[in-house]
Design an enzyme around this catalytic site. Structure first.
Site, mmCIF file in Angstrom:
data_model
loop_
_atom_site.group_PDB
_atom_site.id
_atom_site.type_symbol
_atom_site.label_atom_id
_atom_site.label_comp_id
_atom_site.label_asym_id
_atom_site.label_seq_id
_atom_site.Cartn_x
_atom_site.Cartn_y
_atom_site.Cartn_z
ATOM 1 N N LYS A 111 112.112 83.249 35.989
ATOM 2 C CA LYS A 111 111.309 82.136 35.684
ATOM 3 C C LYS A 111 110.530 81.964 34.304
ATOM 4 O O LYS A 111 110.177 80.909 33.676
ATOM 5 C CB LYS A 111 110.118 81.914 36.841
ATOM 6 C CG LYS A 111 111.106 81.308 37.994
ATOM 7 C CD LYS A 111 110.276 80.945 39.092
ATOM 8 C CE LYS A 111 110.991 80.493 40.338
ATOM 9 N NZ LYS A 111 111.776 81.653 41.044
HETATM 10 C C1 LIG Z 1 112.915 81.186 41.981
HETATM 11 C C2 LIG Z 1 113.831 82.264 41.948
HETATM 12 C C3 LIG Z 1 115.115 82.093 42.439
HETATM 13 C C4 LIG Z 1 115.803 80.913 42.778
HETATM 14 O O1 LIG Z 1 115.953 79.973 41.857
HETATM 15 P P1 LIG Z 1 115.902 78.315 41.867
HETATM 16 O O2 LIG Z 1 115.961 77.870 40.634
HETATM 17 O O3 LIG Z 1 114.815 78.111 42.674
HETATM 18 O O4 LIG Z 1 117.043 78.164 42.543
HETATM 19 C C5 LIG Z 1 116.090 83.377 42.501
HETATM 20 N N1 LIG Z 1 115.723 84.647 42.234
HETATM 21 C C6 LIG Z 1 114.491 84.899 41.820
HETATM 22 C C7 LIG Z 1 113.867 85.964 41.466
HETATM 23 C C8 LIG Z 1 113.600 83.560 41.750
HETATM 24 O O5 LIG Z 1 112.262 83.924 41.169
#
Ligand SMILES: *Cc1c(COP(=O)(O)O)cnc(C)c1O
Length: 462
Positions: A111
């Site tokens: 993120k």
């Molecule tokens: C948020 C997250 C996801 C999922 O991603 P999306 O964009 O919500 O589908 C997968 N792995 C990790 C480690 C995350 O923090």
């Protein structure tokens, strides 16, 4: 470039307004009026760029005249200077596979790629156009720290992040509370994550308060977050293809809110030669069921070893439904009316065929997730996080697919220890975390107390 709502109820807005609006005022998600196409000769040239220059090129297609090119380039450089790897999102090979490592940002999860950019964009627009933004959110773990790192020390922005006291892991808690910038306000709420979330919703629903205090969110539906994530699909393709437009790349994506996989879909619609896009889910398999049956129906939420994917309703999925229905907002409104009335969205056989051409999907159990961590470690000594392991397992039948590695394994050492008997060593950003100075307020699960805390903090100048 102008932006429209998937539900058709927002007058076209420019890039800056789309970024600041987040969710459309009609409840829909913002999408560009047209998706720009990237020509094969441009793809060839882009394959030689470093990550930040590539990000500038991709974003410039969507920004239009909202930002001068030089300002955009500077902002992007600043966003990715905080990454610990010179390539930002390197592609590494291990255990016979390619791994796109997205966890070299300041909180060691993917993120950061989007939120480092979004924080810099918010600051740029607020300073240039005037105004301020007070971000309010609740977190059960990862998103809160990435948001805090995205906006720490930024002009015109205060951030208030609630977490349930004693109910996030010590590492997750300290990742948030050791950020001591004056504009960062951590609040431990006496209660559960749902209590914290309810407090946030109550304040957002208090429209006079929300407007007077310029409350905003940094949720995963912000268009700028999608764009930032699109960049690494182009980047990985460039590294693997050397810029040859006849080479295709497939990707396996650990999926929760559908933001990351949607970015891959967008890259393909822009002209990137993408082969399979594999949606990897854990036991929370609403998207896998949709790809199999054309029916989208929420079930119970299960706790799994890959908690960032423990999601019932995927907020970015609406964007895909919009394109699946040929950009018809009336059709999207009808689908969500059906979701309200019958608890279900269903698409016809013709559309299901298109869904199955767009995506492969697979749900992975905790046992298979642990087995995948073990197998990769045994083959190569390479340690993957449980989210990444879900994608690796979902892609066993696609050995050349690039696996998106969404978090550093040391953030999820409980699962790592269960799989291989010892923890993953921490990256520098997690070292000595529990010994650092920290700051955190405590509040009861009471909206009046939260409102008063925000008022007092803002009155004191942040
Ligand atoms: C948020 C997250 C996801 C999922 O991603 P999306 O964009 O919500 O589908 C997968 N792995 C990790 C480690 C995350 O923090």
């Amino acid at each position: 470039m102008r932006y429209l709502s998937t539900r058709g109820g927002v007058a076209p807005v420019g890039f800056a307004d789309a970024v600041m609006m987040g969710l459309g005022t009609d409840g829909g998600l913002l999408v560009p009026e047209t998706i720009p196409r990237v020509a094969p000769e441009t793809l060839r040239a882009w394959a030689r760029l470093d990550f930040a220059d590539l990000a500038t090129e991709v974003l410039a297609l969507y920004v239009g005249d909202a930002l001068p090119r030089a300002d955009l380039a500077a902002l992007v450089q600043r966003a990715y200077a905080s990454f610990a790897h010179p390539e930002v999102t390197p592609v590494v090979s291990a255990a016979g596979r390619h791994w796109l490592e997205l966890f070299h940002g300041p909180t060691a999860a993917f993120k950061d790629v989007a939120l480092q950019l979004l924080g810099n964009l918010f600051e740029y627009l607020l300073v240039r156009d005037g105004g301020c933004l007070n971000i309010l959110g609740a977190t059960s773990g990862d998103t809160g720290s990435a948001a805090i790192y995205g906006v720490r020390g930024k002009a015109g922005i205060q951030i208030f992040i609630l977490h349930p006291k004693g109910r996030v892991s010590p590492v997750q808690e300290r990742q948030m509370t050791t950020v001591l910038d004056a504009n960062v306000h951590n609040i431990a709420v006496a209660g559960t994550f749902d209590d914290a979330q309810r407090l946030v919703k109550t304040l957002f629903n208090d429209l006079p308060f929300k407007t007077a205090r310029q409350l905003g969110a940094v949720n995963s539906i912000n268009w700028a977050r999608i764009l930032a994530q699109t960049v690494y699909y182009f980047y990985a393709w460039g590294r693997l293809s050397g810029g040859d437009p006849s080479t295709r790349a497939s990707f396996a994506v650990p999926t929760g809110n559908f933001g990351d996989i949607f970015a891959g879909y967008l890259a393909r619609r822009m002209g990137l030669p993408v082969g399979r896009l594999i949606i990897a889910t854990n036991r929370n398999d609403i998207l896998t069921r949709f790809v199999a049956t054309g029916r989208y129906r929420a079930g119970a939420v299960y706790q799994t070893l890959s908690p960032a994917m423990d999601i019932q309703v995927a907020s970015n999925f609406e964007r895909y439904l919009y394109y699946l229905h040929d950009e018809d907002p009336g059709a999207v409104r009808a689908l969500f009316a059906s979701m309200e009335q019958k608890g279900e969205i269903a698409v016809d056989a013709g559309r299901l065929e298109r869904v199955q051409a767009d995506f492969t999907a697979s749900a992975v159990s905790d046992a298979d997730c642990l087995a995948a961590i073990r197998a990769v470690h045994a083959a190569a000594g390479y340690i993957i996080c449980p989210h990444t392991a879900v994608a690796a397992q979902a892609a066993v039948a696609h050995p050349d697919a690039v696996i998106l590695a969404t978090a550093h394994p040391a953030k999820f050492n409980e699962a790592v220890i269960a799989a291989i008997g010892h923890p993953a060593p921490p990256p520098p950003c997690l070292e000595g975390l529990l010994e650092r100075e920290y700051r955190c307020a405590e509040l009861p699960a009471d909206p009046a107390a939260l409102r008063a805390f925000i008022e007092q903090t803002l009155a004191a100048g942040g």
